[in-house]
Design a protein around this motif. Structure first.
Motif, PDB file in Angstrom:
ATOM      1  N   TRP A  93      -4.952  10.445   7.566  1.00 13.63           N
ATOM      2  CA  TRP A  93      -4.982   9.400   6.567  1.00 13.63           C
ATOM      3  C   TRP A  93      -5.667  10.040   5.345  1.00 13.63           C
ATOM      4  CZ3 TRP A  93      -7.985   6.357   3.588  1.00 13.63           C
ATOM      5  CH2 TRP A  93      -7.504   5.255   2.834  1.00 13.63           C
ATOM      6  N   ALA A 109       0.770  -1.186  -0.008  1.00 14.15           N
ATOM      7  CA  ALA A 109       0.017   0.044   0.015  1.00 14.15           C
ATOM      8  C   ALA A 109       0.815   1.128  -0.161  1.00 14.15           C
ATOM      9  CB  ALA A 109      -0.898   0.097   1.143  1.00 14.15           C
ATOM     10  N   VAL A 160      -5.009   5.761  -0.189  1.00 11.28           N
ATOM     11  CA  VAL A 160      -3.906   4.760  -0.587  1.00 11.28           C
ATOM     12  C   VAL A 160      -4.277   4.388  -1.849  1.00 11.28           C
ATOM     13  CG1 VAL A 160      -5.644   3.184   0.237  1.00 11.28           C
ATOM     14  CG2 VAL A 160      -3.319   2.740   0.174  1.00 11.28           C
ATOM     15  N   VAL A 209       0.411   5.429   0.719  1.00 12.29           N
ATOM     16  CA  VAL A 209      -0.436   5.996   1.071  1.00 12.29           C
ATOM     17  C   VAL A 209       0.075   7.567   1.118  1.00 12.29           C
ATOM     18  CG1 VAL A 209      -1.260   4.417   2.529  1.00 12.29           C
ATOM     19  CG2 VAL A 209       0.221   5.788   3.493  1.00 12.29           C
ATOM     20  N   TYR A 236       3.137   1.583   8.785  1.00  6.84           N
ATOM     21  CA  TYR A 236       3.814   1.764   7.438  1.00  6.84           C
ATOM     22  C   TYR A 236       5.415   1.840   7.857  1.00  6.84           C
ATOM     23  CZ  TYR A 236      -1.036   3.407   6.087  1.00  6.84           C
ATOM     24  OH  TYR A 236      -2.375   3.243   5.844  1.00  6.84           O
ATOM     25  N   SER A 280       4.735   3.888   2.810  1.00  8.42           N
ATOM     26  CA  SER A 280       4.326   2.732   2.364  1.00  8.42           C
ATOM     27  C   SER A 280       4.302   1.525   3.471  1.00  8.42           C
ATOM     28  CB  SER A 280       5.140   2.408   1.213  1.00  8.42           C
ATOM     29  OG  SER A 280       6.521   1.743   1.612  1.00  8.42           O
TER      30      SER A 280
END
Length: 121
Positions: free
Chosen positions: A49, A35, A52, A37, A108, A99
């Protein structure tokens, strides 16, 4: 070693669109199960956040942004981008790309250094 680097304008005029670029090295953004982001932190506030893009190109954005945010990628250049429309004062923040594994609850592992974006009214 995976490295991420954000780039973009330091200032954006009110109501315009902010575009930020994250350049990735050490891993392919098309890697399955990963992912990529975008996260931001306004002054004096916590992390938010934003969205993504997964290795297969699927994207999700935070509903609180009311469809203003979109994420795209260029696999040839190994870059992914954030686009935020109708910029307002509350969009002033440090923006980071990061990521990690695309599994619920995963941390992450890799972060860019962040880039300051200021909305200029």
């Amino acid at each position: 070693q995976v490295q991420l680097q954000e780039s973009g304008p330091g200032q954006v005029n009110a109501s315009q669109t902010l575009s930020l670029l994250c350049t990735v090295s050490g891993a392919s953004i098309a890697t399955n199960y990963y992912a990529w982001v975008w996260i931001r932190q306004p002054p004096g506030k916590g992390l938010e956040w934003m969205g993504v893009i997964l290795g297969d190109g699927t994207t999700y954005t935070n509903p609180s942004l009311k469809s203003r945010a979109s994420i795209s990628r260029d696999t040839n250049r190994n870059q992914f981008s954030l686009h935020l429309t109708s910029v307002a004062p509350e969009d002033t923040a440090v923006y980071c790309c990061a990521s990690g594994l695309a599994v619920p609850g995963a941390a992450y592992d890799y972060w860019g250094g962040g880039t300051q974006v200021t909305e200029s009214t």
